[in-house]
Scaffold this active site. Structure first.
Site, PDB file in Angstrom:
ATOM      1  N   VAL A 286      -7.221  70.780 -29.818  1.00  0.00           N
ATOM      2  CA  VAL A 286      -6.185  70.088 -30.862  1.00  0.00           C
ATOM      3  C   VAL A 286      -4.926  70.150 -30.874  1.00  0.00           C
ATOM      4  CG1 VAL A 286      -6.362  70.622 -33.676  1.00  0.00           C
ATOM      5  CG2 VAL A 286      -8.522  71.133 -32.176  1.00  0.00           C
ATOM      6  N   ALA A 287      -4.215  71.341 -30.325  1.00  0.00           N
ATOM      7  CA  ALA A 287      -3.019  71.923 -30.502  1.00  0.00           C
ATOM      8  C   ALA A 287      -2.344  70.253 -29.815  1.00  0.00           C
ATOM      9  CB  ALA A 287      -2.273  72.710 -30.486  1.00  0.00           C
ATOM     10  N   ILE A 289      -3.532  67.285 -28.634  1.00  0.00           N
ATOM     11  CA  ILE A 289      -3.802  65.965 -29.474  1.00  0.00           C
ATOM     12  C   ILE A 289      -2.947  65.929 -31.033  1.00  0.00           C
ATOM     13  CG2 ILE A 289      -5.189  64.111 -29.759  1.00  0.00           C
ATOM     14  CD1 ILE A 289      -6.883  65.463 -27.658  1.00  0.00           C
ATOM     15  N   GLU A 291      -2.905  63.987 -34.105  1.00  0.00           N
ATOM     16  CA  GLU A 291      -4.379  64.130 -34.546  1.00  0.00           C
ATOM     17  C   GLU A 291      -3.561  62.279 -35.038  1.00  0.00           C
ATOM     18  OE1 GLU A 291      -5.855  67.818 -33.678  1.00  0.00           O
ATOM     19  OE2 GLU A 291      -3.890  66.712 -33.907  1.00  0.00           O
ATOM     20  N   ASP A 333       8.449  26.045 -28.589  1.00  0.00           N
ATOM     21  CA  ASP A 333       9.077  23.853 -29.886  1.00  0.00           C
ATOM     22  C   ASP A 333       9.732  23.534 -29.978  1.00  0.00           C
ATOM     23  OD1 ASP A 333       7.350  21.901 -29.768  1.00  0.00           O
ATOM     24  OD2 ASP A 333       6.947  22.290 -31.536  1.00  0.00           O
ATOM     25  N   ASN A 752      -0.131  69.666 -37.539  1.00  0.00           N
ATOM     26  CA  ASN A 752      -0.150  68.407 -37.055  1.00  0.00           C
ATOM     27  C   ASN A 752      -0.514  67.415 -37.727  1.00  0.00           C
ATOM     28  OD1 ASN A 752      -0.113  69.791 -34.396  1.00  0.00           O
ATOM     29  ND2 ASN A 752      -1.975  68.419 -33.941  1.00  0.00           N
ATOM     30  N   ASP A 756       4.049  67.754 -39.978  1.00  0.00           N
ATOM     31  CA  ASP A 756       3.942  67.113 -38.793  1.00  0.00           C
ATOM     32  C   ASP A 756       4.507  65.373 -38.811  1.00  0.00           C
ATOM     33  OD1 ASP A 756       4.742  69.047 -37.591  1.00  0.00           O
ATOM     34  OD2 ASP A 756       3.530  68.575 -35.684  1.00  0.00           O
TER      35      ASP A 756
END
Length: 933
Positions: A286-287, A289, A291, A333, A752, A756
């Protein structure tokens, strides 16, 4: 069945299709419909919503999180604890991210639906020798159709007859003006679709004249059908951001698994309980990644979309925002994108030389051109509210508007010089003649058309007075015309002939034969040459600065058009796309008659025609692609090949366009930009971005926005990962030192996803650097962690982890020692920290320092420059998020029900003071480091 219908006679076409001038019988038409199908475009099979949802879970980082959640749930279940909080939060986050992904993903492909809407609803067709109106989808090859002004062309067909027939195929071929069609000509087999003047293509609009044709292709076998196939077959490539985030996610996921395994076995070697090590390993996963990263990136891109919408750029697919910032090539174009898609008179010349439009000579010439003209000019409103509109053929519209701008109103000219006779324009004569009654009772004949034909019919020249047209004067006029065509102007020659009052002209008009058989009555002879009028579809005035800015930013602008190479090069040179490094082509004398040579030796580096491109293999094109800045007379397939050739060279390609012919290339490009006003629905639905003001310059501001967004995403990734590294090191070091786990999974999830995430989102609105458009584009193969970012993340993570671990050790040594087995520690008794079962204060202090130090650290991410230079209050959203997250962190620790969920205890003022001092240190350390630069 042949496909080269343009290269065989009309009679051969009818024989090949087993058809005739009486058309097909209804029975035969029904039989062929079963063989060829309906005259409609096939729809691409849509992916079911469920599979689109499931595809969101392919990301390696997401799979790792799901694995961690399942492990957490089953291990707690085996131990009878039934702790649903951690796995439930993880599953909620990844499910929410998947839903966001489905919502932001491109919806069911609408390009084909838009193509179908462009098709003609009905068609005039000959069945059983009777002319009737039928549903266009019922047409089959061999059907005889009638074409009239204002109608859509219902299918691809070979012309059998044509009377002054002009068809607007701009959206299909890129031509800036209607194409004159001629049923009588035979063409070479390898000629491009845009030059097949004896053919008509589905979705074309008949602007003038009439004709008959036999259907040669329907549905998916038409030119539009080929475009539909390209749209269906080509998949939109992943954006640089998607590739970088996918690579980052995979790296983090693998790192998380490796760390989990290492920590688990270290714990086992240290005789830690298996269940405890499982849960600790899950906490580390968990730490490791972040999330909230996918959701944060989505939110940041959404904020960017809102800002860009206010600047006339509507984003249809979120990752496209960042892709613009990475663009290294913009393929544009010409018609309607770089130019105004409006023919405009830019040069007027009499036999004396160049004239200003409002000079006597200029006004006389424009008066003649305005009278010999079928355009209708309408004026509505008065003063500043006045608006002028013209209805007619683009070339004639340009002449009438030029006259109007000098004060010559067509309606008034028509009243004072009433038209009494006319010979309409046709593609054989290449001219138009009108006769007008003059105020003095006489008549004036006016003829306008192609220079070379009109010159041969003149015997005099107007040089203030009528003089004989000598060879010397004729040579002067030829040079004058060459100078104008050399600028890629479309030149219209004008001549006249006066008949005094009482002349025999009225009697001649009664016996005049338009077919030209009655030669003695031919009016178009013995004319007086009046002058030349040059026009072009002019560049948008703001595009020059936009092209310069692109070049300054390291972006290569490239023109891709279906128009003639001379016109394309003239516009490209004017805009700065063709520079000294990419010179203009050496056009041969064949240009004089409007026929361009396609010999490979005819052009220098810088411009390539579709015919030349067809002779190259894709590998050869990839090798030579960077030598060219202009591609002219190209087909939709050519445009896709060009885009893919640039991509094969490692370029990030943005493609702009507005027509059906641009749609496949818009989809194949890394980012497709369609025009919102002049663009077709087909182009818009194939694009990633729509420019609501049709302004090429808007792309430049969008590129700047995209670069700023990428910079901010990189800042957020920097911030999140440095924080996550700090979390990993906190737990890792604690286990190595024989300490209890300083943080539990639910605390890591809180950090997280809340403390964060808000600062990371606020970093997304950080203003772009002032010199961002002076930097080169970021290479697409350049990783997210290049330029020393990985080193910064690790060192800053070590700093944050060290501070959190220090807070944990201080907490358990000085405030949690009473919780050791055996009671209160007295004297200098050694504290066996590893034996501590509930280090509440230490864990709370570590949790608080980890969270607050990251909040302070978010200010370090704003810029490479010191906070004293950029100012603390220049990003108020970040300041606000800091106070909100700090308040939430205090609440979580201080309110008992919440404290119980997060396994923390309230802190004393002394403990809070210590937490604040430790948390503020990242700003001090990083500011010192910035000051050394």
């Amino acid at each position: 069945m042949t496909t080269n219908w343009h290269s065989i006679t009309k009679e051969a076409v009818l024989r090949e299709l087993d058809s005739g001038l009486s058309g097909l019988s209804k029975k035969e038409a029904l039989k062929r419909q079963k063989k060829y199908g309906l005259n409609v475009l096939e729809a691409k099979k849509k992916k079911p919503l469920f599979f689109r949802f499931i595809s969101q879970f392919k990301d390696f980082m997401i799979l790792t999180l799901i694995f961690a959640a399942l492990i957490s749930f089953f291990v707690s279940l085996l131990h009878g604890e039934l702790d649903f909080v951690e796995p439930a939060i993880i599953i909620f986050i990844i499910t929410l991210n998947a839903i966001l992904g489905v919502l932001q993903e491109s919806k069911a492909e609408k390009s084909l639906e838009a193509l179908q809407k462009m098709s003609a609803p009905t068609a005039l067709v000959m069945r059983d020798d009777l002319l009737e109106s039928v549903d266009a989808k019922e047409l089959v090859p061999g059907d005889l159709i009638y074409l009239e002004t204002g109608h859509f062309v219902p299918a691809d067909a070979r012309l059998l007859t044509s009377v002054n027939l002009k068809i607007d195929e701009a959206s299909l071929t890129g031509e800036s003006h209607p194409i004159e069609k001629d049923a009588e000509v035979l063409l070479k087999e390898d000629i491009l679709p845009a030059e097949r003047i004896n053919m008509v293509a589905s979705t074309g609009i008949i602007t003038y004249g009439r004709g008959t044709a036999v259907v040669t292709a329907t549905g998916m076998h038409t030119e539009v059908g080929h475009i539909a196939k390209l749209i269906m077959e080509d998949e939109t490539p992943l954006t640089p951001l998607q590739k970088r985030l996918a690579s980052t996610g995979k790296t983090l996921g693998i790192a998380a698994l490796v760390i989990c395994i290492i920590i688990f076995f270290i714990g086992i070697l240290k005789s830690r309980p298996v269940f405890e090590m499982f849960m600790t390993s899950v906490s580390l996963a968990v730490a490791a990644i972040p999330e909230g990263l996918p959701a944060i990136v989505t939110i940041m891109l959404s904020l960017g979309v809102q800002r860009m919408a206010r600047k006339n750029a509507v984003i249809r697919k979120l990752p496209a925002v960042e892709t613009l910032g990475s663009a290294t090539v913009i393929c544009s174009d010409k018609t309607g994108t770089l130019t105004q898609n409006k023919m405009t008179v830019t040069e007027i010349c009499t036999s004396k030389g160049k004239e200003m439009p409002d000079s006597p000579g200029g006004k006389q010439l424009l008066t003649l051109a305005s009278l010999c003209n079928d355009t209708i000019l309408q004026i509505t409103g008065k003063g500043k509210q006045q608006s002028v509109s013209v209805t007619g053929e683009p070339t004639e519209n340009a002449l009438v508007m030029a006259a109007h701008q000098t004060g010559l109103i067509k309606a008034q000219l028509d009243l004072t010089h009433p038209r009494v006779f006319e010979i309409p324009f046709d593609s054989v004569r290449k001219q138009m003649t009108t006769v007008h009654k003059m105020p003095d009772g006489g008549y004036r004949q006016i003829t306008k058309g192609a220079f070379d034909i009109l010159l041969s019919e003149c015997s005099n020249v107007d040089k203030g007075k009528e003089l004989p047209l000598t060879q010397v004067l004729k040579d002067q006029l030829i040079r004058l015309n060459e100078s104008m065509t050399g600028k890629a102007l479309r030149v219209i020659a004008v001549a006249y002939k006066d008949y005094p009052a009482g002349s025999s002209l009225p009697e001649k008009l009664k016996t005049y034969s338009i077919s030209g058989k009655n030669k003695q009555q031919n009016l178009e002879q013995g004319l007086t040459f009046a002058g030349l009028i040059g026009m072009i579809d002019p560049p948008r005035p703001e595009v020059r600065d936009a092209v310069y800015t692109c070049q300054l930013a390291g972006i290569t602008p490239v023109m891709i058009t279906g128009d003639h190479v001379s016109t394309a090069c003239a516009i490209a040179k004017d805009l700065g796309i063709l520079s000294k490094e990419a010179p203009l082509p050496k056009l041969r004398a064949a240009e004089f008659t409007g026929k361009l040579s396609t010999s490979p030796s005819a052009f220098q580096s810088g411009a390539m025609t579709g015919a030349e491109l067809s002779r190259l293999s894709q590998d050869e094109l990839i090798e030579k692609i960077t030598d060219y800045r202009v591609f002219a007379r190209v087909s939709p397939e050519h445009k896709v090949r060009i885009v893919k050739a640039f991509q094969a060279r490692g370029e990030v390609v943005a493609m702009t366009g507005d027509g059906v012919n641009d749609a496949p290339a818009l989809k194949a490009a890394d980012i497709g930009c369609a025009m919102g006003i002049s663009g077709t629905d087909v182009a818009k639905n194939a694009a990633d971005m729509i420019l609501t003001d049709d302004n090429f310059a808007t792309i430049v501001s969008a590129v700047k926005e995209g670069r700023g967004i990428y910079d901010n995403i990189k800042k957020s990734v920097h911030f999140l990962l440095s924080c996550n590294v700090g979390e990993i090191l906190t737990i890792f070091a604690a286990i190595l030192f024989g300490l209890p786990s300083p943080l539990v999974a639910v605390q890591l999830l809180w950090v997280n996803l809340v403390t964060d995430s808000l600062p990371a989102i606020s970093l997304g609105v950080e203003p772009a650097d002032k010199d961002i458009m002076k930097k080169k584009p970021i290479p697409p193969d350049k990783g997210m962690f290049s330029d020393g970012l990985a080193f910064k993340i690790i060192t800053e993570g070590i700093l944050i982890g060290t501070l959190a671990l220090l807070a944990f050790i201080i907490g358990i040594r000085f405030f949690d020692s009473a919780n050791l087995p055996g009671g209160v520690v007295k004297g200098t008794k050694t504290v066996e920290l590893a034996a501590m079962t509930t280090p509440y204060v230490g864990r709370t202090m570590a949790f608080a320092v980890l969270s607050l130090s990251q909040l302070f650290h978010s200010f370090n991410m704003r810029s490479e420059h010191s906070l004293t230079k950029i100012g603390l209050f220049s990003n108020m959203k970040l300041l606000l998020s800091f106070f909100i997250c700090t308040f939430l962190q205090v609440i979580v620790i201080s309110v008992k029900p919440l404290a119980d969920i997060f396994k923390v205890v309230p802190l004393t003022p002394a403990q809070w003071s210590l937490v604040l001092v430790l948390s503020f240190l990242p700003i001090v350390v990083v500011e010192i480091q910035k000051g050394r630069k």
